[in-house]
Design a protein around this motif. Structure first.
Motif, PDB file in Angstrom:
ATOM      1  N   ALA A 171      41.303   4.065  95.973  1.00 43.87           N
ATOM      2  CA  ALA A 171      42.168   5.058  95.333  1.00 43.87           C
ATOM      3  C   ALA A 171      43.597   4.954  95.847  1.00 43.87           C
ATOM      4  O   ALA A 171      44.555   5.139  95.077  1.00 43.87           O
ATOM      5  CB  ALA A 171      41.610   6.463  95.579  1.00 43.87           C
ATOM      6  N   PHE A 172      43.773   4.647  97.133  1.00 43.61           N
ATOM      7  CA  PHE A 172      45.131   4.451  97.651  1.00 43.61           C
ATOM      8  C   PHE A 172      45.749   3.184  97.076  1.00 43.61           C
ATOM      9  O   PHE A 172      46.913   3.186  96.662  1.00 43.61           O
ATOM     10  CB  PHE A 172      45.109   4.381  99.183  1.00 43.61           C
ATOM     11  N   PHE A 173      44.988   2.097  97.054  1.00 46.43           N
ATOM     12  CA  PHE A 173      45.523   0.862  96.488  1.00 46.43           C
ATOM     13  C   PHE A 173      45.886   1.042  95.016  1.00 46.43           C
ATOM     14  O   PHE A 173      46.847   0.435  94.530  1.00 46.43           O
ATOM     15  CB  PHE A 173      44.516  -0.276  96.650  1.00 46.43           C
ATOM     16  N   ALA A 174      45.143   1.873  94.284  1.00 49.36           N
ATOM     17  CA  ALA A 174      45.414   2.083  92.863  1.00 49.36           C
ATOM     18  C   ALA A 174      46.768   2.739  92.631  1.00 49.36           C
ATOM     19  O   ALA A 174      47.341   2.632  91.538  1.00 49.36           O
ATOM     20  CB  ALA A 174      44.302   2.929  92.242  1.00 49.36           C
ATOM     21  N   ARG A 175      47.303   3.421  93.637  1.00 52.12           N
ATOM     22  CA  ARG A 175      48.629   4.041  93.511  1.00 52.12           C
ATOM     23  C   ARG A 175      49.761   3.044  93.726  1.00 52.12           C
ATOM     24  O   ARG A 175      50.920   3.366  93.485  1.00 52.12           O
ATOM     25  CB  ARG A 175      48.787   5.165  94.539  1.00 52.12           C
ATOM     26  N   CYS A 176      49.432   1.865  94.238  1.00 55.15           N
ATOM     27  CA  CYS A 176      50.451   0.900  94.644  1.00 55.15           C
ATOM     28  C   CYS A 176      50.814  -0.039  93.490  1.00 55.15           C
ATOM     29  O   CYS A 176      49.978  -0.352  92.637  1.00 55.15           O
ATOM     30  CB  CYS A 176      49.958   0.081  95.824  1.00 55.15           C
TER      31      CYS A 176
ATOM     32  N   ALA B 250      38.581   0.082 107.821  1.00 54.45           N
ATOM     33  CA  ALA B 250      39.780  -0.754 107.813  1.00 54.45           C
ATOM     34  C   ALA B 250      40.326  -0.922 106.394  1.00 54.45           C
ATOM     35  O   ALA B 250      41.543  -0.891 106.176  1.00 54.45           O
ATOM     36  CB  ALA B 250      39.475  -2.114 108.442  1.00 54.45           C
ATOM     37  N   TRP B 251      39.439  -1.088 105.421  1.00 57.51           N
ATOM     38  CA  TRP B 251      39.884  -1.205 104.025  1.00 57.51           C
ATOM     39  C   TRP B 251      40.582   0.081 103.573  1.00 57.51           C
ATOM     40  O   TRP B 251      41.634   0.051 102.959  1.00 57.51           O
ATOM     41  CB  TRP B 251      38.693  -1.505 103.121  1.00 57.51           C
ATOM     42  N   ARG B 252      39.976   1.212 103.902  1.00 56.04           N
ATOM     43  CA  ARG B 252      40.581   2.490 103.517  1.00 56.04           C
ATOM     44  C   ARG B 252      41.957   2.655 104.143  1.00 56.04           C
ATOM     45  O   ARG B 252      42.925   3.051 103.465  1.00 56.04           O
ATOM     46  CB  ARG B 252      39.680   3.648 103.927  1.00 56.04           C
ATOM     47  N   PHE B 253      42.065   2.353 105.445  1.00 55.08           N
ATOM     48  CA  PHE B 253      43.354   2.569 106.100  1.00 55.08           C
ATOM     49  C   PHE B 253      44.386   1.538 105.646  1.00 55.08           C
ATOM     50  O   PHE B 253      45.578   1.842 105.587  1.00 55.08           O
ATOM     51  CB  PHE B 253      43.205   2.548 107.620  1.00 55.08           C
ATOM     52  N   ALA B 254      43.935   0.340 105.293  1.00 62.08           N
ATOM     53  CA  ALA B 254      44.862  -0.634 104.714  1.00 62.08           C
ATOM     54  C   ALA B 254      45.441  -0.095 103.409  1.00 62.08           C
ATOM     55  O   ALA B 254      46.649  -0.231 103.145  1.00 62.08           O
ATOM     56  CB  ALA B 254      44.147  -1.961 104.479  1.00 62.08           C
ATOM     57  N   GLY B 255      44.593   0.525 102.585  1.00 65.75           N
ATOM     58  CA  GLY B 255      45.096   1.129 101.354  1.00 65.75           C
ATOM     59  C   GLY B 255      46.106   2.222 101.631  1.00 65.75           C
ATOM     60  O   GLY B 255      47.133   2.340 100.953  1.00 65.75           O
ATOM     61  N   TYR B 256      45.817   3.041 102.622  1.00 62.67           N
ATOM     62  CA  TYR B 256      46.754   4.104 103.006  1.00 62.67           C
ATOM     63  C   TYR B 256      48.088   3.511 103.450  1.00 62.67           C
ATOM     64  O   TYR B 256      49.164   3.985 103.041  1.00 62.67           O
ATOM     65  CB  TYR B 256      46.134   4.944 104.114  1.00 62.67           C
TER      66      TYR B 256
END
Length: 282
Positions: free
Chosen positions: A138-143, A244-250
């Protein structure tokens, strides 16, 4: 609040006087924090910014006050002095000592002491790899720009037997040493997995965002030896790629939306090291 307004407010609460000194502290990304020095007592006064949504780290003054109440007597967090929701102001005792600087066993022991705290009633955070990975997506989708990497396959993780009161943003929010080590800045606590707190300490990105170098393998080994919980080490190895994937997205999202060039560069560096951490063998 201005310094004069804060002084007036604390005077009304009997926590300051004419001889009280005020010094704004650095290091926070969001809230305004003051050191308050009165004869015989040192305090920290935190004025909260508006609550945040859509982030891993919501700004929750009510929850910080409650977390400090739950942690009282456990030698984990500062002692709460007072909380005034109408002023969005929290005051706790100043923790004497330097910022944490490499004592891994003390952090392990603090996390084990923290397990005695009651996590009921706090916000829930995801406990399974697929749900943690979904938050990252969801974070990556904002990028505007996605990294070439993809999340690793989500392994099955045994059901959690016990929820913990988790800080979620340990990094280097640690002051003092040995049994006097304390974990500060509890504005985004949750009921979750102790492995999430272990991750937010061991993660290279969290250290880099605090303007430190990533922990060495020797330091990480010293942490696990002191923790002496092979069950948590095994669970952490399963969950680490998802965290790690989640925080990378953040980090990717923050690097795109913030305006300070230096901080954005720090988030971009954190993004790169976190994707490497995701792929690191267990």
């Amino acid at each position: 609040m201005t310094e004069a307004e804060l002084r007036r407010f604390l005077c009304e609460q009997g926590l300051a006087g004419n001889r009280t000194g005020f010094r704004k502290l650095k290091g926070g990304y969001l809230n305004t924090v003051w050191r308050v020095d009165a004869p015989g007592v040192r305090l920290v006064a935190k004025e909260f910014a508006e609550p945040m949504t859509g982030t891993l780290f919501p700004n929750l003054p009510d929850d910080e006050a409650e977390a400090l109440r739950r942690l009282a007597g456990l030698d984990v967090a500062p002692d709460l002095v007072g909380y005034w929701p109408e002023a969005a102001l929290l005051v706790y005792e100043f923790v004497e000592g330097d910022m944490w600087d490499g004592d891994m066993p003390s952090v392990a022991e603090l996390l084990l002491r923290k397990e005695a705290a009651d996590p009921s009633g706090f916000r829930k955070v995801p406990l399974t790899s697929p749900n943690i990975i979904a938050e990252g997506a969801a974070f990556f989708a904002r990028c505007q720009h996605m990294p070439a990497s993809a999340p690793l396959p989500a392994p099955g993780v045994p059901a959690l037997e016990k929820l913990s009161l988790v800080h979620t943003d340990i990094g280097v929010n640690l002051v003092g040493s040995k049994t006097a080590l304390r974990l500060i800045d509890w504005q985004c606590p949750a009921a979750g997995d102790i492995c999430e707190d272990i991750y937010s300490f061991l993660s290279p990105a969290f250290q880099i965002l605090a303007e430190r170098e990533a922990l060495t393998s020797i330091e990480v080994d010293a942490f696990w030896q002191a923790l002496a919980r092979p069950d948590l080490a095994e669970r952490y190895a399963l969950l680490r790629p998802a965290y790690a994937w989640r925080f990378a997205g953040y980090c990717a999202w923050r690097a795109e939306v913030l305006t300070d060039a230096e901080i954005c560069a720090r988030y971009r560096r954190a993004l790169g090291v976190e994707l490497d951490y995701m792929r690191q063998p267990a």
